[in-house]
Enzyme design. Structure first.
Site, PDB file in Angstrom:
ATOM      1  N   HIS A 191      34.461  14.815  -3.054  1.00  0.00           N
ATOM      2  CA  HIS A 191      35.366  13.511  -3.139  1.00  0.00           C
ATOM      3  C   HIS A 191      36.764  14.283  -3.672  1.00  0.00           C
ATOM      4  O   HIS A 191      37.852  13.664  -3.157  1.00  0.00           O
ATOM      5  CB  HIS A 191      34.985  12.763  -4.479  1.00  0.00           C
ATOM      6  N   HIS A 246      28.387  16.439  -3.534  1.00  0.00           N
ATOM      7  CA  HIS A 246      28.903  15.255  -3.262  1.00  0.00           C
ATOM      8  C   HIS A 246      30.343  14.937  -4.107  1.00  0.00           C
ATOM      9  O   HIS A 246      31.242  14.395  -3.255  1.00  0.00           O
ATOM     10  CB  HIS A 246      27.845  14.105  -3.405  1.00  0.00           C
ATOM     11  N   GLU A 247      30.228  15.116  -5.323  1.00  0.00           N
ATOM     12  CA  GLU A 247      31.489  14.930  -6.150  1.00  0.00           C
ATOM     13  C   GLU A 247      32.375  15.788  -5.792  1.00  0.00           C
ATOM     14  O   GLU A 247      33.725  15.398  -5.823  1.00  0.00           O
ATOM     15  CB  GLU A 247      31.145  14.967  -7.750  1.00  0.00           C
ATOM     16  N   GLN A 267      37.651   8.576  -7.142  1.00  0.00           N
ATOM     17  CA  GLN A 267      37.280   7.288  -6.835  1.00  0.00           C
ATOM     18  C   GLN A 267      37.719   6.321  -7.476  1.00  0.00           C
ATOM     19  O   GLN A 267      37.572   5.152  -7.155  1.00  0.00           O
ATOM     20  CB  GLN A 267      35.540   7.326  -7.046  1.00  0.00           C
ATOM     21  N   CYS A 304      27.107   6.195  -2.085  1.00  0.00           N
ATOM     22  CA  CYS A 304      28.381   6.476  -3.011  1.00  0.00           C
ATOM     23  C   CYS A 304      28.875   4.978  -3.206  1.00  0.00           C
ATOM     24  O   CYS A 304      28.936   4.211  -2.689  1.00  0.00           O
ATOM     25  CB  CYS A 304      29.197   7.042  -1.851  1.00  0.00           C
ATOM     26  N   LEU A 305      29.240   5.114  -4.699  1.00  0.00           N
ATOM     27  CA  LEU A 305      29.903   3.942  -4.979  1.00  0.00           C
ATOM     28  C   LEU A 305      30.945   3.540  -4.193  1.00  0.00           C
ATOM     29  O   LEU A 305      31.438   2.362  -4.448  1.00  0.00           O
ATOM     30  CB  LEU A 305      30.217   4.204  -6.457  1.00  0.00           C
ATOM     31  N   GLY A 331      26.945   9.710 -10.241  1.00  0.00           N
ATOM     32  CA  GLY A 331      27.889  10.551 -10.168  1.00  0.00           C
ATOM     33  C   GLY A 331      29.219   9.858  -9.844  1.00  0.00           C
ATOM     34  O   GLY A 331      29.281   8.624  -9.091  1.00  0.00           O
TER      35      GLY A 331
HETATM   36 NI    NI Z   1      30.316   9.149  -3.904  1.00  0.00          NI
END
Ligand code: NI
Length: 167
Positions: A137, A133-134, A51, A91-92, A46
């Site tokens: 963000h 999670h997204e 991000q 997480c990226l 995701g």
């Molecule tokens: Ni993330």
């Protein structure tokens, strides 16, 4: 299409609260294509607009192993939640951090797609965790914020060491 630069913890831009999308234009469609490319290139499940320094309420996800179940949700809302799970998350934007976070097991999500159609779907397990999670963000929250103070402090130190090595 282009792979976009992903912001990394502790970048303060990750703390921005994203604004609602008012209308979808070609520019936004291109940005979403770039977000998919960035997601697949980084082998993530995701990616929230925040991000990649786009502060609008949308995210892209693909939790399939075959990497062909892409979905973009604009102005997402969670309209119901059920149960509890502790999925292992990464997480990226938070390199090197993996931990279990308490999330709802099932969620019902509402938003719109790129054509302005109302989207409403149920997600469970990994997909439900991913959606939550997204959505965090988009509110400037990272999954590491859900960890204990001690773990957050350890992660903060680990990242500052890594950054010191890079300089
Ligand atoms: Ni993330």
């Amino acid at each position: 299409m282009a792979v976009l630069e992903i912001l990394h913890y502790p970048d303060s831009r990750l703390r921005n609260k994203a604004q609602p999308v008012k209308h979808v234009d070609d520019n936004l469609r291109r940005q979403v294509e770039d977000m998919y490319e960035t997601l697949y290139e980084s082998q993530g499940v995701g990616l929230a607009a925040t991000q990649v320094d786009i502060h609008l309420r949308l995210f892209v996800i693909d939790v399939s192993e075959t990497r062909d179940q892409r979905q973009c949700v604009i102005n997402p809302e969670i309209i119901s939640k059920e149960g509890t799970q502790y999925e292992l998350e990464g997480c990226l934007s938070a390199t090197g951090a993996y931990d279990r976070v308490e999330r709802a097991l099932k969620v019902r999500v509402r938003g719109t797609d790129l054509d302005g159609n109302v989207l409403e779907f149920d997600a469970e397990g990994l997909k439900a965790a991913c959606v939550q999670h997204e959505m965090d963000h988009l509110n400037g929250i990272l999954f590491v914020d859900h960890l204990s103070r001690l773990k957050q402090e350890r992660y903060r130190k680990k990242v500052s060491k890594l950054m010191a090595v890079k300089e």
